[in-house]
Structure formats: structure tokens, C-alpha cells
Design an enzyme around this catalytic site. Structure first.
Site, PDB file in Angstrom:
ATOM      1  CG  HIS A  66      -2.148  -1.504   2.870  1.00 38.36           C
ATOM      2  ND1 HIS A  66      -3.131  -0.669   3.336  1.00 38.36           N
ATOM      3  CD2 HIS A  66      -1.554  -2.049   3.975  1.00 38.36           C
ATOM      4  CE1 HIS A  66      -3.139  -0.696   4.663  1.00 38.36           C
ATOM      5  NE2 HIS A  66      -2.201  -1.522   5.072  1.00 38.36           N
TER       6      HIS A  66
ATOM      7  CG  HIS B 258      -2.149  -6.460   6.096  1.00 39.70           C
ATOM      8  ND1 HIS B 258      -3.148  -6.316   7.029  1.00 39.70           N
ATOM      9  CD2 HIS B 258      -1.504  -5.260   6.053  1.00 39.70           C
ATOM     10  CE1 HIS B 258      -3.112  -5.079   7.519  1.00 39.70           C
ATOM     11  NE2 HIS B 258      -2.109  -4.421   6.948  1.00 39.70           N
ATOM     12  CD  GLU B 259       1.867  -4.605   4.365  1.00 36.70           C
ATOM     13  OE1 GLU B 259       1.545  -3.536   3.808  1.00 36.70           O
ATOM     14  OE2 GLU B 259       1.856  -4.745   5.605  1.00 36.70           O
TER      15      GLU B 259
ATOM     16  CG  HIS C 297      -6.950   1.595  -0.820  1.00 35.99           C
ATOM     17  ND1 HIS C 297      -6.925   2.019   0.491  1.00 35.99           N
ATOM     18  CD2 HIS C 297      -7.940   2.324  -1.402  1.00 35.99           C
ATOM     19  CE1 HIS C 297      -7.850   2.944   0.675  1.00 35.99           C
ATOM     20  NE2 HIS C 297      -8.474   3.146  -0.453  1.00 35.99           N
TER      21      HIS C 297
END
Length: 676
Positions: free
Chosen positions: A471, A467-468, A474
Site C-alpha cells: 500500500h 502487505h502494508e 502505491h
């Protein structure tokens, strides 16, 4: 010489952590604030007529030095703080709030922006430039540029007070977390706890010169305890302590701070002409209005609640049959869920953990990023770190060009807040023909290696890392002109799409085969485990969905109405949870006083965005599944239209460019097992 006031003579202009003293921060902030003011003055007093370049672009590139210092300082204040840094933060926060107000309430600056904005249709701007101009104009209007002088003064006072209250809120939560310890000296009370957890608890006790096993409210200690400890009284004890954070009769109580924050936010919104704080926030979100958010949450609740109630009744019956438990309490939920999961799927985290050695999982994330986006990660030792646990990587593309610097910080420690997050030390932007590459960091709290075992992750922790890392991608793949639109600078209910979509690869055999290998034998994870991971993905998903929706409803309760009639935190919270309640309420526990996401983070009126982004990520991953999870064409579309674009284009437009259609809720309901 203050290192923070000069260009860093370091590899890739990375932060020189080891050379920074705490005493450097305040003078560096003072100088950088003064320099930013000078840059704004130069824009305002430019004798030439306002143009996009001399006003809008100049504003986007103002305060760069201050941003760097702020990024370094506040990132460390989350990951590596101490009393001195907390004191500096309290002193600096109002000054930064004042500067922000001085800029957005500067009438002469606003007049220049307004003049350009009124001619925008004839200026032949690119989509990114037009978006930046519109965003600037709206930011000024939304933050008080049109207010009277008296109202501007009130706005400044509110913002200064809020900046300090938010910091105090976070300090209190951390202080209460750090203050609690559960020391167990009787081995019989440890029944059910896995060997690795016991070893870590023993080492923690030893580090504090104590005999026995030490457990804390840090997630790698707390979560396994409430999941595996057979001793119900001890589970209750630590669970109550977690629920009491900043909600007990001591100096860290946050009840008054919560009420002050919501009242001030409401007052601020009213001052700016909005019905509530949520109306103000959601104007710049995909969801747009509180009514739309509430309708979205209620719709999902209607679909999820029957499944949640079925699951809760099943869990209650299971606990009764297994241990004669008559009434399921909050401290029973994780324990009996895990037991039922083990019985149903013959699968538990302890069976899986040997296949999820932290280093292998990280390499797996790197390999998936390589297959999708042609990225290469190389660990380097020449980049300064703020703690010995931190790892540093050069990220390059297929041509060997630098894409980003990546920091990974994985283990709990005293000065680090709980949870997991991604952040950046430097944004990506293009200036003077050069594409400045970002410095991105992920921070987690996983179990530290022990004398006999490496760091082995639970499957949930694997999801957290991915998940991190989503990010981080991105941030790393950002490719925009202006720093204020770069990377994760997007609508808040869109920012979770790149992170949540990455979790999907963790359920796919093709991806798991890349990294899920036994830490001792090197054997690949057995296929039956992979099947069971997939089968169990929707296990208790109804309860998990309702829990997540309850947080979103609580957030909207605090921020979607006039809070001035709310006199006590706990009764209000009970009322907000009414439609989602499954477990009996615990009188001396409350969530709001430690709900850092909305009172200390950026999620006020935005907690719903996790679920909103789940709709997007399920729909987007469905597209990958239809074409192959490593399909280069789909990955290129995702990179070009989502990951690299930042906030340069409206998110729905970006999503349509990627997907070719609006997102459907069906893939999410199917994935969660909530379709009849």
C-alpha cells in the site's frame, strides 16, 4: 501562534508533531474549515464563465490546509489517541460532515461543474482531467446535488449522525479491547507457549506492577495465546473475550449503533435514488452491482467450501486422536491447525521467527523495492515523530531525487487501535511546476523487543508488513496532477492489488535470501524451511477462504437490502453465516459489533474486495513469475500502469495496459490449492 495554521518550517514540510498541542486542533479545524469555505465561495462567485481551470482544478486544490490537519489529527487518533483527542474527534466529525454537505449540495457550484461536464467532449482534456471532471460531476449527483431543499436537509442530518456513530463504534471497540486482561499466575497454565511470548507477557505484567504473565486482546498477545496455549479453558476464556468486544452488557455495546448505521445508510441510499447502500457504493467500484459481488462470492464459495469441509473434518479427527476432543470449537481452530501444520510440515512459527527479525524484514522489503523500482530508503533522525517507536525514512530514486517520506510504526500501545494499516500525512500532487512528494505511513502491531530478544515476526506478520508496504509503495510512487486522484485514491476493489501482490515475494527463495537471516548467527534461512513455507502456503486455505467469504457475505447482508426489518444483530448474523459455518456458534459472541472495517472504516459494501483483489494479485504475480520475480520490464509496467497512476484511469484499463489481458481466476485457485 497555532502551528497548524501556518506552513511547517520543517524538513520536507513534514508534520511538526512535537510542537502540536491538543488544544491546537479545534481552533485549527475552525480556521481551516472557514478558509475552505472561502475558497469554495471564490469558485462559485467567479464572474468568468466556468472552465476546467477555474472550477474543476480549483476545486481539486481547495481545502488543502484542512486535509493536512485532518490527516495529522485522524491518523494520530488511530495510532496515538487519548480521551481528549477522542472528544475533539466527536466535536469535529459533524463539522466536517456539514462542510462536505455544504460543498456537494451547493447548487451554484454544481451548475458550474455541470456546464463544464456537458461540454467535456469539446474541451480537449487529458485523460486525467476528463476523469477528474467526470468524478466531480458524479460525486455531486451521487451525494445529493439534484435533491430538493427538504431532502438535502435530511441528507445533512443523516451524514452528521453517521459521522458521530462511526466514531462511537470505534471508541467502544477500543475501550472493550483495552478493558480486558488475562493475568496468569500459575506457570502450569502456560504450557505450550513459546519462550518469547512468555517473556513479553512477563514484561507486560511488570509494567502494570503485577505478578505473573499478562495477556491482552492486542494481536501480538492474543494470536500466539490461542495458537499455542495447551490450556483449553484459558484459550476459551480469551477467545470468548475477543468475540464479546462491543457485544456485552456495558456502556461499550455497539448493537444499537450497528442497527442505526445500517438503517441510516439505507435511508441515505434511498434518498439518492438507489435500491440499497450497496447499490450506491458499488456503482463506483470495479464490481459495479450487488448481484455481481454476490455472484463472485458464491462462485468462490462453491469452489472453496468442499475443501474447507474436508479440512475441518481432518482437523476434527486430528484433535480427537491427539487429545480426545469430541467437538472442535472456535478456540480450538488455531491451536490444532498449528499442531497439524507442525506434524505435516515439521514447521512452526517458532522455528521460523529467529529468521524474521523485524529490522531485517523491513530492510528486505526495502531491497525488493529497490530491485523492482530503483527506490532507496535512508533512515533519518531530523524528521519529527509522534511517538519514540516511530521510524522515519527518506525515499529517493536512482538519481537521488526525493520520492517520499516514509513513517513506520510497529508496536502496540494503549492509545493505538489493533490491526495494521497504511495511511498518509500528505498526498502527492503537481502544482506550479512542482511535484509535491507524499508523506506515507504504515502502522502495525508486532511483538515489542524484550530485554533478551529483538522483535521477531511470525511468518503471518512478515506477510502483514509486506502487505502494508505494498500500500505504501502505491502512495509513494504516485505521480498524478491532482491530490484527489493520487496514490491509493482508486476504486476500493482495486486498492488491495498493490498490497496483496507484495505478499507473493515472501514465498520466493530469491526474495527470502535477501532478508531471512538468523538474528543471532546471521545464517540464511535453510532451504528446507523455504520449501516448507511454499508447501504450507495452501495449508487450510479452504477454511481461510470460506472465513474471508463469510465476512464479505455478512457485509453484503447488512448493506445490500432494506435493513429496517432487522431487529437484533446476533440472529441476523447467524443467518448470514449459514452457508459458510464450520465451527459451532458461540451464543455470547458476535462479529458485527466489532467489525470495524465496515462500521468504522471504509469497507462497507466493500469487504469482498480483498478476495476480488486476490484474483488480480495472483494473476499479476503469475506474470512476474513467468518473466522472473525481479524482472525490470514487468516491474516498470507495474509501476507505470498501476502504482503511479492512482485514480486517473479506470482500473480495468490500467490492468489491461499492465497485463495485456483481463485477469483470470485460475492462478488464484491454483495458488490456494482449490483446483481439482
Amino acid at each position: 501562534m497555532n502551528i497548524l495554521n501556518h506552513s511547517f518550517k520543517t524538513p520536507y514540510d513534514t508534520a511538526p508533531f512535537s510542537q502540536i498541542q491538543n488544544s491546537d486542533y479545534l481552533p485549527a479545524f475552525e480556521d481551516a474549515i472557514a478558509a475552505t469555505r472561502a475558497e469554495i465561495d471564490a469558485i462559485v462567485h467567479n464572474n468568468e464563465a466556468p472552465t476546467f481551470e477555474n472550477t474543476i482544478a480549483a476545486l481539486a486544490f481547495s481545502g488543502m490546509q484542512l486535509d493536512r490537519i485532518s490527516n495529522i489529527f485522524f491518523n494520530l487518533q488511530s495510532a496515538e489517541t487519548n480521551d481528549e483527542m477522542d472528544a475533539i474527534a466527536r466535536e469535529v466529525a459533524p463539522k466536517l460532515a456539514e462542510l462536505g454537505n455544504d460543498i456537494t449540495l451547493n447548487l451554484e457550484l454544481f451548475e458550474r461543474i455541470k456546464e463544464i461536464y456537458q461540454q467535456k467532449d469539446s474541451l480537449n482534456l487529458s485523460e486525467e482531467e476528463e476523469n477528474l471532471l467526470t468524478k466531480n460531476y458524479k460525486d455531486f449527483v451521487r451525494n445529493g446535488a439534484l435533491l430538493s431543499e427538504e431532502d438535502k436537509k435530511t441528507l445533512r442530518e443523516i451524514d452528521a449522525e453517521l459521522s458521530v456513530l462511526k466514531l462511537q463504534f470505534g471508541e467502544h471497540v477500543l475501550a472493550d479491547s483495552n478493558a480486558y486482561q488475562l493475568l496468569i499466575t500459575d506457570e502450569a497454565e502456560l504450557a505450550g507457549l513459546p519462550e518469547g511470548i512468555l517473556e513479553a507477557a512477563k514484561e507486560m505484567a511488570k509494567a502494570e506492577d503485577k505478578e505473573g504473565w499478562l495477556f491482552t486482546l492486542d494481536y501480538p498477545s492474543y494470536i500466539p495465546f490461542v495458537t499455542y496455549a495447551e490450556n483449553r479453558e484459558r484459550r476459551k476464556e480469551i477467545s470468548l473475550a475477543a468475540g464479546k468486544k462491543a457485544f456485552q452488557d456495558n456502556a461499550n455495546n455497539n448493537e444499537e449503533i450497528v442497527l442505526k448505521i445500517v438503517r441510516l445508510r439505507f435511508k441515505r441510499a434511498q434518498l439518492l435514488g438507489y435500491a440499497s447502500h450497496a447499490h450506491f457504493v458499488l456503482e463506483e467500484r470495479m464490481a459495479q452491482t450487488p448481484d455481481q459481488v454476490n455472484a463472485f462470492l458464491e462462485d468462490l464459495l462453491a469452489k472453496g467450501k468442499p475443501a474447507a469441509e474436508r479440512e475441518f473434518n481432518e482437523l476434527t479427527q486430528f484433535a480427537k486422536e491427539l487429545d480426545g476432543i469430541q467437538h472442535l470449537e472456535k478456540w480450538d481452530g488455531s491451536y490444532y491447525s498449528e499442531k497439524l501444520k507442525q506434524q505435516r510440515f515439521n514447521l512452526d512459527d517458532e522455528k521460523l521467527k529467529p529468521y524474521f527479525k523485524l529490522e531485517n524484514v523491513l530492510q528486505g522489503a526495502f531491497e525488493i523495492a529497490n530491485r523492482l523500482y530503483d527506490l532507496n530508503f535512508k533512515e533519518v533522525q531530523n524528521i519529527d515523530k509522534y511517538h519514540p517507536d516511530v521510524q522515519t525514512f527518506e525515499v529517493s530514486d536512482e538519481n537521488g531525487e526525493l520520492i517520499a517520506i516514509f513513517y513506520a510504526d510497529f508496536f502496540p500501545r494503549k492509545g493505538k487501535r489493533n490491526g495494521a494499516w497504511m495511511t498518509s500525512f500528505k498526498s502527492q500532487y503537481k502544482k506550479d511546476g512542482h511535484n509535491e512528494r507524499p508523506h506515507v505511513s504504515i502502522v502495525c502491531n508486532f511483538t515489542k523487543p524484550t530485554a533478551s530478544k529483538p522483535s521477531l515476526l511470525t511468518f503471518n506478520e512478515v506477510l502483514t508488513l509486506f502487505h502494508e508496504f505494498g500500500h505504501a509503495l502505491h502512495g509513494m510512487l504516485a505521480n498524478t496532477q491532482y491530490p484527489t486522484l493520487s496514490g491509493t485514491s482508486v476504486f476500493w476493489d482495486f486498492v488491495e492489488l498493490p498490497s496483496q501482490i507484495m505478499e507473493n515475494w515472501c514465498y520466493e527463495e530469491e526474495a527470502l535470501n535477501l532478508f531471512a537471516k538468523h538474528y543471532e548467527t546471521g545464517d540464511a534461512i535453510p532451504m528446507e524451511y523455504v520449501e516448507k513455507i511454499k508447501e504450507s502456503a495452501a495449508f487450510m486455505e479452504g477454511m481461510a477462504t470460506v472465513r474471508q467469504l463469510s465476512f464479505g457475505l455478512l457485509d453484503m447482508g447488512w448493506h445490500g437490502q432494506d435493513p429496517n426489518g432487522i431487529t437484533a444483530v446476533k440472529p441476523f448474523e447467524v443467518e448470514q453465516f449459514k452457508s459458510t459455518v464450520l465451527f459451532p456458534d458461540v451464543e455470547d459472541n458476535a462479529m458485527s459489533p466489532s467489525f470495524s472495517h465496515i462500521f468504522n472504516g471504509g469497507y462497507s459494501s466493500g469487504y469482498y474486495s480483498y478476495k476480488w483483489a486476490e484474483v488480480l494479485d495472483a494473476d499479476a504475480f503469475d506474470y512476474f513469475k513467468q518473466n522472473g520475480i525481479f524482472n525490470k520490464e514487468v516491474a516498470k509496467k507495474f509501476k507505470d500502469h498501476i502504482l503511479s497512476k492512482g485514480g486517473t484511469v479506470h482500473p480495468m484499463k490500467l490492468y489491461l495496459a499492465f497485463r495485456g489481458q483481463e485477469p483470470s481466476v485460475e492462478p488464484l485457485l491454483k495458488r490456494a490449492g482449490l483446483l481439482d
